[in-house]
Enzyme design. Structure first.
Site, PDB file in Angstrom:
ATOM      1  N   ARG A  88       0.818  -1.206   0.000  1.00  0.00           N
ATOM      2  CA  ARG A  88       0.000   0.000   0.000  1.00  0.00           C
ATOM      3  C   ARG A  88       0.855   1.262   0.000  1.00  0.00           C
ATOM      4  O   ARG A  88       0.339   2.352  -0.095  1.00  0.00           O
ATOM      5  CB  ARG A  88      -0.794  -0.046   1.286  1.00  0.00           C
ATOM      6  CG  ARG A  88      -2.194   0.483   1.328  1.00  0.00           C
ATOM      7  CD  ARG A  88      -3.190  -0.173   0.471  1.00  0.00           C
ATOM      8  NE  ARG A  88      -4.533   0.172   0.885  1.00  0.00           N
ATOM      9  CZ  ARG A  88      -5.518  -0.697   1.020  1.00  0.00           C
ATOM     10  NH1 ARG A  88      -5.321  -1.964   0.760  1.00  0.00           N
ATOM     11  NH2 ARG A  88      -6.710  -0.298   1.393  1.00  0.00           N
ATOM     12  N   ARG A 127     -21.639  -0.636  -2.435  1.00  0.00           N
ATOM     13  CA  ARG A 127     -21.103  -1.625  -1.493  1.00  0.00           C
ATOM     14  C   ARG A 127     -21.504  -1.271  -0.061  1.00  0.00           C
ATOM     15  O   ARG A 127     -21.803  -2.157   0.751  1.00  0.00           O
ATOM     16  CB  ARG A 127     -19.577  -1.711  -1.613  1.00  0.00           C
ATOM     17  CG  ARG A 127     -19.000  -2.836  -0.774  1.00  0.00           C
ATOM     18  CD  ARG A 127     -17.552  -3.097  -1.091  1.00  0.00           C
ATOM     19  NE  ARG A 127     -16.680  -2.079  -0.551  1.00  0.00           N
ATOM     20  CZ  ARG A 127     -15.365  -2.028  -0.798  1.00  0.00           C
ATOM     21  NH1 ARG A 127     -14.800  -2.915  -1.590  1.00  0.00           N
ATOM     22  NH2 ARG A 127     -14.638  -1.080  -0.268  1.00  0.00           N
ATOM     23  N   ARG A 133     -19.999  -1.904   5.194  1.00  0.00           N
ATOM     24  CA  ARG A 133     -18.630  -1.730   5.699  1.00  0.00           C
ATOM     25  C   ARG A 133     -18.489  -0.364   6.344  1.00  0.00           C
ATOM     26  O   ARG A 133     -18.902   0.643   5.785  1.00  0.00           O
ATOM     27  CB  ARG A 133     -17.638  -1.871   4.541  1.00  0.00           C
ATOM     28  CG  ARG A 133     -16.842  -3.153   4.632  1.00  0.00           C
ATOM     29  CD  ARG A 133     -15.913  -3.296   3.487  1.00  0.00           C
ATOM     30  NE  ARG A 133     -14.795  -2.365   3.524  1.00  0.00           N
ATOM     31  CZ  ARG A 133     -13.751  -2.464   2.736  1.00  0.00           C
ATOM     32  NH1 ARG A 133     -13.670  -3.439   1.866  1.00  0.00           N
ATOM     33  NH2 ARG A 133     -12.770  -1.589   2.814  1.00  0.00           N
TER      34      ARG A 133
HETATM   35  P1  AMP Z   1      -9.182  -2.784   1.796  1.00  0.00           P
HETATM   36  O1  AMP Z   1     -10.124  -3.891   2.127  1.00  0.00           O
HETATM   37  O2  AMP Z   1      -7.981  -3.243   1.032  1.00  0.00           O
HETATM   38  O3  AMP Z   1      -9.863  -1.611   1.145  1.00  0.00           O
HETATM   39  O4  AMP Z   1      -8.600  -2.255   3.184  1.00  0.00           O
HETATM   40  C1  AMP Z   1      -9.455  -1.698   4.174  1.00  0.00           C
HETATM   41  C2  AMP Z   1      -8.622  -0.929   5.187  1.00  0.00           C
HETATM   42  O5  AMP Z   1      -7.715  -1.843   5.832  1.00  0.00           O
HETATM   43  C3  AMP Z   1      -7.735   0.170   4.613  1.00  0.00           C
HETATM   44  O6  AMP Z   1      -8.418   1.404   4.433  1.00  0.00           O
HETATM   45  C4  AMP Z   1      -6.660   0.260   5.686  1.00  0.00           C
HETATM   46  O7  AMP Z   1      -7.132   0.930   6.829  1.00  0.00           O
HETATM   47  C5  AMP Z   1      -6.471  -1.202   6.053  1.00  0.00           C
HETATM   48  N1  AMP Z   1      -5.452  -1.866   5.202  1.00  0.00           N
HETATM   49  C6  AMP Z   1      -5.637  -2.879   4.307  1.00  0.00           C
HETATM   50  N2  AMP Z   1      -4.483  -3.244   3.731  1.00  0.00           N
HETATM   51  C7  AMP Z   1      -3.534  -2.441   4.277  1.00  0.00           C
HETATM   52  C8  AMP Z   1      -2.131  -2.312   4.086  1.00  0.00           C
HETATM   53  N3  AMP Z   1      -1.470  -3.074   3.203  1.00  0.00           N
HETATM   54  N4  AMP Z   1      -1.483  -1.376   4.835  1.00  0.00           N
HETATM   55  C9  AMP Z   1      -2.142  -0.603   5.720  1.00  0.00           C
HETATM   56  N5  AMP Z   1      -3.441  -0.648   5.929  1.00  0.00           N
HETATM   57  C10 AMP Z   1      -4.161  -1.564   5.225  1.00  0.00           C
END
Ligand code: AMP
Length: 185
Positions: A88, A127, A133
């Protein structure tokens, strides 16, 4: 086959990763899903991560790397995996390369889904209605898009510099986009 799937929140990474997983017989590793599972299970790590996730900020690199490392040490990854939501930022991209070096593995392809911002806001509103969510409210979505542009977009260049990147048009039907990804792979 080890893939990195890149793209802003709402670009369809989760949907496409789920299809690729079946098609390629590899596992789908979403750090967002790992974090949400930790929050739901009420682990120490989940408790620390929850407020950060609800605010649309990135959870600390150390915590996410810890979750990823545990996951990559499970036996079902032997045939390969798709990383969704990791790396990320550039520090995570470098940490991933170090971790893979230790595991004697490498990334075969990085695929970046290109979508337009208005479509993203609309998809995430849908979503939010379907899945509830806690980070899909419009203000948090806008913040997550900002975090993506600032911190995650440079990761696309990181893989481009390594000659591993293919940009994929992420607009169209789920099947069309899936076919583009498969053609690229
Ligand atoms: P996502 O499902 O990938 O949209 O992730 C949801 C949330 O989880 C993000 O907005 C971050 O707060 C956290 N998150 C997921 N992957 C990461 C990562 N690789 N590094 C830091 N935070 C993460």
């Amino acid at each position: 086959m080890r893939l990195v799937l890149l793209g802003p929140p709402g670009s369809g990474k989760g949907t496409q990763a789920a299809l690729l997983k079946n098609r390629l017989n590899i596992v789908h590793i979403s750090t967002g899903d790992l974090l949400r599972a930790a929050v739901a299970a009420g682990t120490e790590l989940g408790k620390i991560a929850k407020a950060t996730m609800d605010a649309g900020e990135l959870v600390s690199d150390e915590l996410v790397l810890q979750l990823l490392e545990q996951r990559l040490n499970e036996p079902d990854v032997a045939n390969g995996y798709i990383l969704d939501g990791y790396p990320r930022n550039l520090a995570q991209a470098q940490a991933l390369d170090e971790l893979l070096g230790r595991l004697n593995q490498n990334i075969d392809h990085a695929l970046a889904l290109i979508v337009d911002q208005e479509q993203i806001v609309a998809r995430l509103a849908q979503r939010a209605a379907e899945q509830g969510r806690s980070d899909d409210s419009e203000s948090v979505v806008r913040h997550r898009l900002h975090v993506y542009a600032e911190q995650t977009a440079p990761v696309v260049n990181y893989y481009e510099d390594k000659g591993l990147l293919t940009a994929i048009d992420g607009m169209g039907s789920i099947d069309e986009i899936n076919q583009r990804l498969c053609d690229a792979i």
